[in-house]
Write an enzyme that holds these catalytic residues in place. Structure first.
Site, PDB file in Angstrom:
ATOM      1  N   LYS A   1      52.909 -10.962  22.172  1.00  0.00           N
ATOM      2  CA  LYS A   1      53.784 -12.225  21.912  1.00  0.00           C
ATOM      3  C   LYS A   1      52.596 -13.030  21.355  1.00  0.00           C
ATOM      4  CE  LYS A   1      57.686 -11.274  25.012  1.00  0.00           C
ATOM      5  NZ  LYS A   1      58.722 -11.238  24.060  1.00  0.00           N
TER       6      LYS A   1
ATOM      7  N   ARG B   1      64.409  -2.424  28.069  1.00  0.00           N
ATOM      8  CA  ARG B   1      65.473  -1.285  28.080  1.00  0.00           C
ATOM      9  C   ARG B   1      64.575  -0.034  28.888  1.00  0.00           C
ATOM     10  NH1 ARG B   1      65.496  -1.687  21.794  1.00  0.00           N
ATOM     11  NH2 ARG B   1      64.980  -3.845  22.449  1.00  0.00           N
TER      12      ARG B   1
END
EC number: 3.4.11.23
Length: 434
Positions: free
Chosen positions: A210, A284
């Protein structure tokens, strides 16, 4: 400072339709005689008072009911917790309700705001278990709680390959909390609900790193785990008398010589293989382990909560939690609970065709969408659906877009909000009565 409520308009000297006026060491909040609007006005007024540097207040007058007290508290709260509120006398049951809301809301907001340097994956699991034990003890249900924390290489040995893969790159070991709240004391009692929370205590994005601006708040990526823990604790405070299991999937997503990489393939307990095409879609991957475990318990319903996608925030901002499910009845139940608790949720689409949009040439599925323009929140939900046998029924996925605010608003300070605790507790309790 003393704070009172009034149904009269403020003097124009304070501005047209002013919600606050002052007299010596007293402030008055001016209501509009509309229950929902007035709760919002009280929360806004509390934010204004904090913005003026006021830290200690006394709420005076018979007009202060439970909901007004709670609205004021939500607006007055700040992450530094350098304030004091003296509440008015409420009836015993209402006083208990207010204190339970504060206890559970403070846990959620406080632990989300906590720096990652002190909240490791194992610490998150331990703190969550300790909170539920304490809540159960307050309400004479401590013997109803049992739990275990699986950490480090033991995760890999027991087949929790998603949590292990994401967390193995950090010196702070990944962990999974498996907690059983069983007030029936019957080991064969049916399970009302399984709650599965994403507990990424810091998310660098891994090798799909990020930018700094996006990484600065990533200590909050365990917001789903915090929310479900707070909700279970609050349901216990409200008298939950059926069995609920809590699974928290905890890890740090960092870069190291041992971190997972793009192209890696994870084989899950249910046989599904997943290719990693983006290490920043790690939530996830860990939730899958929890969902497999939850599904094996045959509960009446499953709720998973996760700060899963930026796509959900793009859709609804920080003002709503996003709900994705194919079970219309369960969604209806959730929204009824949300309405009763005055908390904001919004439904996003999830259809069977989304399950064909996460294709991989090397595994059963990929951890990001495979179409040029995909619905990110929907394809993330589609990924999760591969780990629940009957994904079309009795499963709610909540993408926690309202968990945290990077900047303040007229209702909320910077930081965690605690939105959703009451709604999810309400849902569990309402389902326990059917």
């Amino acid at each position: 400072m003393q704070i009172t409520l009034s149904n009269n308009l403020a003097n124009d000297a304070w501005g047209k339709n002013a919600i606050l006026s002052f007299d010596s060491n007293k402030a008055t909040i001016h209501l509009k005689n509309n229950e929902k609007t007035d709760r919002t006005l009280v929360q806004q007024a509390a934010r204004k008072l904090r913005g003026q540097g006021i830290k200690n207040v006394e709420l005076l007058g018979e007009e202060w009911d439970l909901e007004f007290c709670w609205a004021f508290y939500q607006g007055f709260y700040t992450a530094k917790q350098d304030y004091g509120i003296e509440f008015p006398h409420l009836d015993h049951d209402l006083q208990d309700e207010l204190l339970a809301r504060i206890e559970c809301g403070d846990f959620v907001r406080g632990i989300i705001n906590e720096p990652a340097q002190s909240l490791t994956p194992v610490k998150l699991a331990e703190r969550a278990a300790e909170f539920i034990l304490n809540q159960a003890d307050i309400y004479n249900e401590k013997s109803a709680v049992s739990f275990k924390i699986i950490s480090g290489e033991e995760l890999e040995q027991q087949g929790y390959h998603g949590i292990w893969t994401v967390g193995k790159g950090s010196a702070n070991l990944p962990a999974m909390l498996q907690l059983d709240f069983n007030p029936t004391q019957d080991p064969n009692a049916p399970v009302l609900a399984c709650l599965v929370g994403k507990g990424i205590t810091f998310d660098s994005g891994g090798y799909s790193i990020k930018p700094s601006d996006g990484m600065s708040t990533m200590r909050t990526d365990m917001g789903g785990a915090a929310l479900l823990t707070g909700a279970l604790g609050f349901a216990i405070a409200r008298g939950l008398n059926q069995r609920v299991k809590l699974y928290l999937c905890c890890a740090e997503n960092l870069i190291s010589n041992n971190a997972f990489k793009l192209g890696d393939i994870i084989t899950y307990k249910n046989g599904v293989t997943a290719e990693v095409l983006n290490t920043d879609a790690e939530g996830r991957l860990v939730l899958a382990d929890g969902l497999i475990e939850a599904d094996s318990q045959n509960p009446d319903f499953i709720i998973d909560c996760a700060t899963l996608t930026g796509a959900a925030k793009m859709a609804v901002g920080n003002d709503y939690h996003s709900v994705l499910s194919m079970d219309d009845d369960l969604v209806k139940n959730l929204f009824q609970s949300a309405q009763e608790e005055n908390e904001p949720f919004w439904r996003l689409p999830f259809e069977d065709f989304h399950r064909s949009q996460i294709n991989s040439s090397f595994a059963d599925i990929a951890n990001i969408g495979s179409v040029p323009v995909g619905a990110g929140a929907s394809t993330a939900t589609a990924f999760l659906s591969y780990f629940i046998k009957n994904y079309q029924q009795n499963w709610l996925h909540i993408d926690c877009s309202a968990t945290y605010r990077k900047s303040s608003s007229d209702l909320w300070a910077v930081g965690a909000t605690g939105i959703g605790v009451q709604t999810l507790a309400n849902l569990m309790l309402s389902k326990s009565l059917k």
